[in-house]
Design an enzyme around this catalytic site. Sequence first.
Site, PDB file in Angstrom:
ATOM      1  N   TYR A  66     -27.732  16.639 -15.553  1.00 36.66           N
ATOM      2  CA  TYR A  66     -26.933  17.008 -14.372  1.00 36.66           C
ATOM      3  C   TYR A  66     -27.422  16.234 -13.154  1.00 36.66           C
ATOM      4  O   TYR A  66     -26.636  15.609 -12.433  1.00 36.66           O
ATOM      5  CB  TYR A  66     -27.047  18.514 -14.143  1.00 36.66           C
ATOM      6  N   ASP A 118      -6.846  20.245 -14.115  1.00 41.25           N
ATOM      7  CA  ASP A 118      -7.940  20.973 -14.774  1.00 41.25           C
ATOM      8  C   ASP A 118      -7.657  21.079 -16.256  1.00 41.25           C
ATOM      9  O   ASP A 118      -6.511  20.948 -16.703  1.00 41.25           O
ATOM     10  CB  ASP A 118      -8.088  22.385 -14.160  1.00 41.25           C
ATOM     11  N   THR A 150     -21.431  31.517  -6.694  1.00 38.00           N
ATOM     12  CA  THR A 150     -20.358  31.612  -7.689  1.00 38.00           C
ATOM     13  C   THR A 150     -20.650  32.802  -8.613  1.00 38.00           C
ATOM     14  O   THR A 150     -21.789  33.262  -8.682  1.00 38.00           O
ATOM     15  CB  THR A 150     -20.312  30.329  -8.554  1.00 38.00           C
ATOM     16  N   LYS A 201     -25.391  13.329 -11.026  1.00 40.39           N
ATOM     17  CA  LYS A 201     -25.040  13.454  -9.612  1.00 40.39           C
ATOM     18  C   LYS A 201     -25.628  12.298  -8.802  1.00 40.39           C
ATOM     19  O   LYS A 201     -25.042  11.850  -7.822  1.00 40.39           O
ATOM     20  CB  LYS A 201     -25.495  14.810  -9.071  1.00 40.39           C
ATOM     21  N   ASP A 242      -8.007  16.312 -19.136  1.00 40.75           N
ATOM     22  CA  ASP A 242      -9.430  16.240 -19.441  1.00 40.75           C
ATOM     23  C   ASP A 242      -9.942  15.004 -18.688  1.00 40.75           C
ATOM     24  O   ASP A 242      -9.553  13.878 -19.012  1.00 40.75           O
ATOM     25  CB  ASP A 242      -9.626  16.089 -20.959  1.00 40.75           C
ATOM     26  N   VAL A 243     -10.787  15.228 -17.711  1.00 37.44           N
ATOM     27  CA  VAL A 243     -11.204  14.124 -16.842  1.00 37.44           C
ATOM     28  C   VAL A 243     -12.071  13.083 -17.543  1.00 37.44           C
ATOM     29  O   VAL A 243     -12.379  12.048 -16.965  1.00 37.44           O
ATOM     30  CB  VAL A 243     -11.920  14.632 -15.557  1.00 37.44           C
ATOM     31  N   ASN A 271     -13.850  16.421  -8.476  1.00 35.35           N
ATOM     32  CA  ASN A 271     -14.761  17.555  -8.325  1.00 35.35           C
ATOM     33  C   ASN A 271     -15.136  18.246  -9.638  1.00 35.35           C
ATOM     34  O   ASN A 271     -16.118  18.969  -9.692  1.00 35.35           O
ATOM     35  CB  ASN A 271     -14.072  18.542  -7.362  1.00 35.35           C
TER      36      ASN A 271
HETATM   37  N1  LIG Z   1     -21.700  25.826  -7.761  1.00 33.74           N
HETATM   38  C1  LIG Z   1     -22.727  25.185  -7.245  1.00 33.74           C
HETATM   39  O1  LIG Z   1     -23.752  25.784  -6.869  1.00 33.74           O
HETATM   40  C2  LIG Z   1     -22.648  23.683  -7.069  1.00 33.74           C
HETATM   41  C3  LIG Z   1     -23.629  23.025  -6.288  1.00 33.74           C
HETATM   42  C4  LIG Z   1     -23.556  21.647  -6.146  1.00 33.74           C
HETATM   43  C5  LIG Z   1     -22.548  20.936  -6.776  1.00 33.74           C
HETATM   44  N2  LIG Z   1     -21.612  21.599  -7.522  1.00 33.74           N
HETATM   45  C6  LIG Z   1     -20.551  20.802  -8.153  1.00 33.74           C
HETATM   46  O2  LIG Z   1     -19.299  21.208  -7.647  1.00 33.74           O
HETATM   47  C7  LIG Z   1     -18.285  20.956  -8.612  1.00 33.74           C
HETATM   48  C8  LIG Z   1     -17.475  22.224  -8.833  1.00 33.74           C
HETATM   49  O3  LIG Z   1     -18.345  23.261  -9.235  1.00 33.74           O
HETATM   50  P1  LIG Z   1     -17.955  24.806  -9.271  1.00 33.74           P
HETATM   51  O4  LIG Z   1     -19.190  25.553  -8.953  1.00 33.74           O
HETATM   52  O5  LIG Z   1     -16.729  25.036  -8.465  1.00 33.74           O
HETATM   53  O6  LIG Z   1     -17.711  24.951 -10.832  1.00 33.74           O
HETATM   54  P2  LIG Z   1     -16.618  25.764 -11.697  1.00 33.74           P
HETATM   55  O7  LIG Z   1     -17.170  25.846 -13.057  1.00 33.74           O
HETATM   56  O8  LIG Z   1     -16.237  27.012 -10.982  1.00 33.74           O
HETATM   57  O9  LIG Z   1     -15.381  24.754 -11.674  1.00 33.74           O
HETATM   58  C9  LIG Z   1     -15.368  23.549 -12.379  1.00 33.74           C
HETATM   59  C10 LIG Z   1     -13.971  23.296 -12.899  1.00 33.74           C
HETATM   60  O10 LIG Z   1     -13.970  22.053 -13.605  1.00 33.74           O
HETATM   61  C11 LIG Z   1     -13.165  22.219 -14.759  1.00 33.74           C
HETATM   62  N3  LIG Z   1     -13.558  21.253 -15.787  1.00 33.74           N
HETATM   63  C12 LIG Z   1     -14.703  21.220 -16.518  1.00 33.74           C
HETATM   64  N4  LIG Z   1     -14.677  20.216 -17.392  1.00 33.74           N
HETATM   65  C13 LIG Z   1     -13.488  19.570 -17.216  1.00 33.74           C
HETATM   66  C14 LIG Z   1     -12.870  18.463 -17.849  1.00 33.74           C
HETATM   67  N5  LIG Z   1     -13.473  17.773 -18.838  1.00 33.74           N
HETATM   68  N6  LIG Z   1     -11.639  18.097 -17.417  1.00 33.74           N
HETATM   69  C15 LIG Z   1     -11.021  18.782 -16.429  1.00 33.74           C
HETATM   70  N7  LIG Z   1     -11.545  19.837 -15.821  1.00 33.74           N
HETATM   71  C16 LIG Z   1     -12.771  20.239 -16.205  1.00 33.74           C
HETATM   72  C17 LIG Z   1     -13.390  23.646 -15.206  1.00 33.74           C
HETATM   73  O11 LIG Z   1     -12.323  24.095 -16.047  1.00 33.74           O
HETATM   74  C18 LIG Z   1     -13.475  24.371 -13.869  1.00 33.74           C
HETATM   75  O12 LIG Z   1     -12.219  24.859 -13.456  1.00 33.74           O
HETATM   76  C19 LIG Z   1     -19.008  20.475  -9.870  1.00 33.74           C
HETATM   77  O13 LIG Z   1     -18.959  19.062  -9.901  1.00 33.74           O
HETATM   78  C20 LIG Z   1     -20.431  20.956  -9.658  1.00 33.74           C
HETATM   79  O14 LIG Z   1     -21.364  20.173 -10.332  1.00 33.74           O
HETATM   80  C21 LIG Z   1     -21.639  22.950  -7.683  1.00 33.74           C
END
Ligand SMILES: NC(=O)c1ccc[n+]([C@@H]2O[C@H](COP(=O)([O-])OP(=O)(O)OC[C@H]3O[C@@H](n4cnc5c(N)ncnc54)[C@H](O)[C@@H]3O)[C@@H](O)[C@H]2O)c1
Length: 254
Positions: A153, A37, A188, A157, A58-59, A85
């Site tokens: 977004y 992360d 969340t 996806k 940084d991904v 993820n």
């Molecule tokens: N929360 C929802 O409702 C939901 C629904 C569908 C899909 N998603 C997807 O699930 C995944 C996780 O979402 P979440 O809700 O747990 O989000 P979150 O924001 O709680 O977690 C995302 C994490 O990614 C990290 N991150 C962001 N940019 C980064 C980078 N450049 N390099 C490394 N790390 C990085 C952040 O620091 C964070 O810890 C995402 O891909 C999101 O699009 C979420």
Amino acid sequence: MNRFQNRVAVITGAAGGIGRATALRLAREGATVIAADLDEEGGKQVAEEVGGGFVRVDVTDESEVEALFSRVKDEYGSVDVAFNNAGISPPDDDSILTTGLDAWKRVQEVNLTSVYLCCKYALPHMREQGRGSIVNTASFVATMGAATSQVSYTASKGGVLALSRELGVQFAREGIRVNALSPGPVNTPLLQELFAKDPERAARRLVHVPLGRFAEATEIAAAVAFLASDDASFITASNFLVDGGISGAYVTPI
Ligand SMILES: NC(=O)c1ccc[n+]([C@@H]2O[C@H](COP(=O)([O-])OP(=O)(O)OC[C@H]3O[C@@H](n4cnc5c(N)ncnc54)[C@H](O)[C@@H]3O)[C@@H](O)[C@H]2O)c1
């Protein structure tokens, strides 16, 4: 269950909601988890909780992603699971009418290019092992259209979904499975805050969910654990929807 005994799992975005819940779940089932992360504090905390490792990455950065997977292979012996993820959904990504090119590009980089990079640098280790499971986080919006648009977004996806399908097909006979995980809306802190401020906005979305609520991150983690494990040995190139029935619904229960 000990489905991940002697297996090494790399999880990007592990400091946050779904990634963190999945780190805890896989570790509980025996995995050695490497949390990756940008967020050092959160990432280290998760690594400590699961008795695993943390790598700040940084991904969107090719050399950092390459180094992440090589380091895991060198230090832990294998890369058995990659849960790609990490993702963002910033407020300036909105309707196509108002979303600028900068916001568009940033979201594409973090949500889609990152998955390309993580797969590109996990796959060679998995091919060498003749085994591996990749799960890429897409979203139900890759399958369903929303009038409340987050245009980049959604497109990112959709890209994750197509990329996962293609890789799942290409590497199927090498013992490597690649699937897209498509969560519905997850409960969340950000979502809670948004909807506490605006109950109408919450109601507008909830009405489409047959189960009548949003997912908990642990419910998404359970699906990732299934997909990543040998229990899913005949599942590859799939769009694995964990959406409370949204994508199957026309009229929902009152
Ligand atoms: N929360 C929802 O409702 C939901 C629904 C569908 C899909 N998603 C997807 O699930 C995944 C996780 O979402 P979440 O809700 O747990 O989000 P979150 O924001 O709680 O977690 C995302 C994490 O990614 C990290 N991150 C962001 N940019 C980064 C980078 N450049 N390099 C490394 N790390 C990085 C952040 O620091 C964070 O810890 C995402 O891909 C999101 O699009 C979420």
